[in-house]
Write a protein that holds these residues in place. Structure first.
Motif, PDB file in Angstrom:
ATOM      1  N   ASP A 128       0.818  -1.218   0.000  1.00  0.00           N
ATOM      2  CA  ASP A 128       0.000   0.000   0.000  1.00  0.00           C
ATOM      3  C   ASP A 128       0.851   1.267   0.000  1.00  0.00           C
ATOM      4  O   ASP A 128       0.424   2.319  -0.485  1.00  0.00           O
ATOM      5  CB  ASP A 128      -0.933   0.016   1.217  1.00  0.00           C
ATOM      6  N   LEU A 129       2.065   1.175   0.542  1.00  0.00           N
ATOM      7  CA  LEU A 129       2.943   2.358   0.613  1.00  0.00           C
ATOM      8  C   LEU A 129       3.593   2.679  -0.731  1.00  0.00           C
ATOM      9  O   LEU A 129       3.938   3.815  -1.010  1.00  0.00           O
ATOM     10  CB  LEU A 129       4.034   2.134   1.667  1.00  0.00           C
ATOM     11  N   ASN A 130       3.812   1.645  -1.538  1.00  0.00           N
ATOM     12  CA  ASN A 130       4.402   1.803  -2.871  1.00  0.00           C
ATOM     13  C   ASN A 130       5.723   2.565  -2.836  1.00  0.00           C
ATOM     14  O   ASN A 130       5.947   3.499  -3.601  1.00  0.00           O
ATOM     15  CB  ASN A 130       3.402   2.506  -3.808  1.00  0.00           C
ATOM     16  N   ILE A 131       6.598   2.161  -1.908  1.00  0.00           N
ATOM     17  CA  ILE A 131       7.931   2.772  -1.812  1.00  0.00           C
ATOM     18  C   ILE A 131       8.904   1.916  -2.627  1.00  0.00           C
ATOM     19  O   ILE A 131       9.228   0.799  -2.243  1.00  0.00           O
ATOM     20  CB  ILE A 131       8.397   2.861  -0.343  1.00  0.00           C
ATOM     21  N   THR A 132       9.362   2.436  -3.752  1.00  0.00           N
ATOM     22  CA  THR A 132      10.235   1.644  -4.622  1.00  0.00           C
ATOM     23  C   THR A 132      11.710   1.902  -4.340  1.00  0.00           C
ATOM     24  O   THR A 132      12.536   0.993  -4.409  1.00  0.00           O
ATOM     25  CB  THR A 132       9.933   1.946  -6.102  1.00  0.00           C
ATOM     26  N   GLU A 133      12.055   3.144  -4.047  1.00  0.00           N
ATOM     27  CA  GLU A 133      13.438   3.502  -3.751  1.00  0.00           C
ATOM     28  C   GLU A 133      13.479   4.338  -2.470  1.00  0.00           C
ATOM     29  O   GLU A 133      13.369   5.569  -2.515  1.00  0.00           O
ATOM     30  CB  GLU A 133      14.063   4.281  -4.909  1.00  0.00           C
ATOM     31  N   PRO A 134      13.644   3.680  -1.321  1.00  0.00           N
ATOM     32  CA  PRO A 134      13.652   4.407  -0.040  1.00  0.00           C
ATOM     33  C   PRO A 134      14.721   5.491  -0.003  1.00  0.00           C
ATOM     34  O   PRO A 134      15.876   5.253  -0.361  1.00  0.00           O
ATOM     35  CB  PRO A 134      13.953   3.299   0.985  1.00  0.00           C
ATOM     36  N   GLN A 135      14.324   6.689   0.430  1.00  0.00           N
ATOM     37  CA  GLN A 135      15.243   7.824   0.455  1.00  0.00           C
ATOM     38  C   GLN A 135      15.839   8.085   1.831  1.00  0.00           C
ATOM     39  O   GLN A 135      16.763   8.881   1.972  1.00  0.00           O
ATOM     40  CB  GLN A 135      14.506   9.084  -0.025  1.00  0.00           C
ATOM     41  N   SER A 194       9.282   0.148   4.102  1.00  0.00           N
ATOM     42  CA  SER A 194       9.264  -0.751   2.938  1.00  0.00           C
ATOM     43  C   SER A 194       9.570  -2.193   3.323  1.00  0.00           C
ATOM     44  O   SER A 194       9.325  -3.115   2.537  1.00  0.00           O
ATOM     45  CB  SER A 194      10.274  -0.273   1.890  1.00  0.00           C
ATOM     46  N   LEU A 195      10.107  -2.391   4.533  1.00  0.00           N
ATOM     47  CA  LEU A 195      10.441  -3.745   4.984  1.00  0.00           C
ATOM     48  C   LEU A 195       9.346  -4.361   5.853  1.00  0.00           C
ATOM     49  O   LEU A 195       9.084  -5.563   5.761  1.00  0.00           O
ATOM     50  CB  LEU A 195      11.759  -3.723   5.769  1.00  0.00           C
ATOM     51  N   VAL A 196       8.714  -3.538   6.718  1.00  0.00           N
ATOM     52  CA  VAL A 196       7.771  -4.123   7.703  1.00  0.00           C
ATOM     53  C   VAL A 196       6.420  -3.428   7.756  1.00  0.00           C
ATOM     54  O   VAL A 196       5.518  -3.898   8.463  1.00  0.00           O
ATOM     55  CB  VAL A 196       8.391  -4.112   9.116  1.00  0.00           C
ATOM     56  N   GLY A 197       6.233  -2.327   7.045  1.00  0.00           N
ATOM     57  CA  GLY A 197       4.952  -1.644   7.077  1.00  0.00           C
ATOM     58  C   GLY A 197       4.811  -0.692   8.256  1.00  0.00           C
ATOM     59  O   GLY A 197       5.653  -0.669   9.163  1.00  0.00           O
ATOM     60  N   PRO A 198       3.736   0.100   8.287  1.00  0.00           N
ATOM     61  CA  PRO A 198       3.588   1.159   9.288  1.00  0.00           C
ATOM     62  C   PRO A 198       3.314   0.691  10.712  1.00  0.00           C
ATOM     63  O   PRO A 198       3.736   1.356  11.662  1.00  0.00           O
ATOM     64  CB  PRO A 198       2.418   1.992   8.759  1.00  0.00           C
ATOM     65  N   ASP A 199       2.611  -0.411  10.911  1.00  0.00           N
ATOM     66  CA  ASP A 199       2.276  -0.833  12.282  1.00  0.00           C
ATOM     67  C   ASP A 199       3.536  -1.117  13.095  1.00  0.00           C
ATOM     68  O   ASP A 199       3.734  -0.577  14.181  1.00  0.00           O
ATOM     69  CB  ASP A 199       1.384  -2.072  12.264  1.00  0.00           C
ATOM     70  N   ILE A 200       4.385  -1.979  12.586  1.00  0.00           N
ATOM     71  CA  ILE A 200       5.620  -2.339  13.292  1.00  0.00           C
ATOM     72  C   ILE A 200       6.541  -1.125  13.378  1.00  0.00           C
ATOM     73  O   ILE A 200       7.142  -0.859  14.426  1.00  0.00           O
ATOM     74  CB  ILE A 200       6.330  -3.510  12.600  1.00  0.00           C
ATOM     75  N   TYR A 201       6.620  -0.369  12.293  1.00  0.00           N
ATOM     76  CA  TYR A 201       7.519   0.787  12.289  1.00  0.00           C
ATOM     77  C   TYR A 201       7.107   1.819  13.333  1.00  0.00           C
ATOM     78  O   TYR A 201       7.932   2.264  14.139  1.00  0.00           O
ATOM     79  CB  TYR A 201       7.546   1.442  10.911  1.00  0.00           C
ATOM     80  N   GLU A 202       5.855   2.222  13.338  1.00  0.00           N
ATOM     81  CA  GLU A 202       5.400   3.284  14.241  1.00  0.00           C
ATOM     82  C   GLU A 202       5.490   2.869  15.699  1.00  0.00           C
ATOM     83  O   GLU A 202       5.862   3.661  16.565  1.00  0.00           O
ATOM     84  CB  GLU A 202       3.956   3.686  13.902  1.00  0.00           C
ATOM     85  N   LYS A 203       5.175   1.619  16.005  1.00  0.00           N
ATOM     86  CA  LYS A 203       5.117   1.188  17.398  1.00  0.00           C
ATOM     87  C   LYS A 203       6.448   0.695  17.946  1.00  0.00           C
ATOM     88  O   LYS A 203       6.745   0.879  19.128  1.00  0.00           O
ATOM     89  CB  LYS A 203       4.060   0.090  17.557  1.00  0.00           C
ATOM     90  N   LEU A 204       7.274   0.091  17.106  1.00  0.00           N
ATOM     91  CA  LEU A 204       8.439  -0.625  17.633  1.00  0.00           C
ATOM     92  C   LEU A 204       9.790  -0.184  17.062  1.00  0.00           C
ATOM     93  O   LEU A 204      10.822  -0.664  17.535  1.00  0.00           O
ATOM     94  CB  LEU A 204       8.257  -2.130  17.387  1.00  0.00           C
ATOM     95  N   ILE A 205       9.788   0.712  16.081  1.00  0.00           N
ATOM     96  CA  ILE A 205      11.058   1.130  15.473  1.00  0.00           C
ATOM     97  C   ILE A 205      11.283   2.628  15.573  1.00  0.00           C
ATOM     98  O   ILE A 205      12.345   3.079  15.998  1.00  0.00           O
ATOM     99  CB  ILE A 205      11.125   0.691  13.991  1.00  0.00           C
ATOM    100  N   LYS A 206      10.310   3.410  15.210  1.00  0.00           N
ATOM    101  CA  LYS A 206      10.467   4.860  15.075  1.00  0.00           C
ATOM    102  C   LYS A 206      10.996   5.520  16.356  1.00  0.00           C
ATOM    103  O   LYS A 206      12.024   6.212  16.329  1.00  0.00           O
ATOM    104  CB  LYS A 206       9.133   5.488  14.691  1.00  0.00           C
ATOM    105  N   GLY A 207      10.312   5.331  17.477  1.00  0.00           N
ATOM    106  CA  GLY A 207      10.688   5.990  18.722  1.00  0.00           C
ATOM    107  C   GLY A 207      12.075   5.597  19.194  1.00  0.00           C
ATOM    108  O   GLY A 207      12.888   6.455  19.569  1.00  0.00           O
TER     109      GLY A 207
END
Length: 209
Positions: free
Chosen positions: A124-131, A139-152
């Motif tokens: 759904d994100l359609n990220i082809t070349e991460p900047q 692009s590897l795990v999607g927003p749920d895992i990223y927002e809750k367990l990676i970003k902070g």
């Protein structure tokens, strides 16, 4: 003036082992360190009876039994298994990412269900070349895992927004589609009983400071 065969700079785990083996081989060894203690980054401070890892947590792990037997010849190791928990908005999540984590996030029970959610979110994100790191992680795990367990955690670690960090920092994120909270896959894991200082002191017991 005393002459030495070997000069070792640094009394961390590598330096201490190398010094010990040189000594066993009959060499005259001099070990120097800029810190006022031996052990390097595995040095422990005793705080109210607790061995605190001064420079960050260290869990010894290996699949090599001779190595495991070697370190245990200096100090006994416990059977500690590293199974971290992450806290996000008062909810607990198991790390590394595994089926227990995915069940906590989405109430799924099978690897197929978890993979389907991750694949759908990534598509759904359609990220082809991460900047940047943020796009790479998404692009590897999607927003749920990223927002809750990676970003902070990432932004706290680096002191910068994830969107300002280069993408190459995260080349992959391990996803385990099994119910296994063990951070490492190695057969032998543990921490020295009494702290790492006992290990380095055993390795350097011959040293006259």
């Amino acid at each position: 003036m005393t002459e030495f065969d070997v000069l070792i700079v640094g009394s961390g785990l590598f330096g201490s082992v190398f010094a010990h083996e040189c000594r066993k081989a009959g060499k005259k060894v001099l070990v120097i360190d800029r810190r006022p203690h031996s052990g390097g980054n595995i040095y422990c401070e005793n705080v109210n009876g607790i061995n605190v890892h001064k420079y960050g947590a260290h869990i010894f792990h290996t699949n090599d039994k001779p190595i495991w037997d070697y370190v245990n010849s200096f100090v006994a190791f416990n059977n500690y298994v590293n199974s971290p928990l992450a806290v996000y908005k008062d909810e607990l999540y198991n790390l590394p990412f595994n089926m227990n984590t995915f069940h906590q996030l989405w109430k799924v029970k099978t690897p197929q269900e978890a993979k389907a959610i991750i694949d759908r979110q990534v598509a759904d994100l359609n990220i082809t070349e991460p900047q940047n790191l943020e796009e790479q992680a998404l692009s590897l795990v999607g927003p749920d895992i990223y927002e809750k367990l990676i970003k902070g955690y990432t932004e706290k670690q680096w002191g910068r927004k994830a969107s300002e960090l280069p993408a190459f920092i995260i080349k992959r994120l391990p996803l385990r589609f099994a119910y296994n909270n063990n951070y490492f896959n190695d057969r032998y894991q543990g921490i020295p009983i009494g702290g790492y200082n006992k290990l380095t002191k055993g390795l350097l017991s011959w040293l006259i400071s």
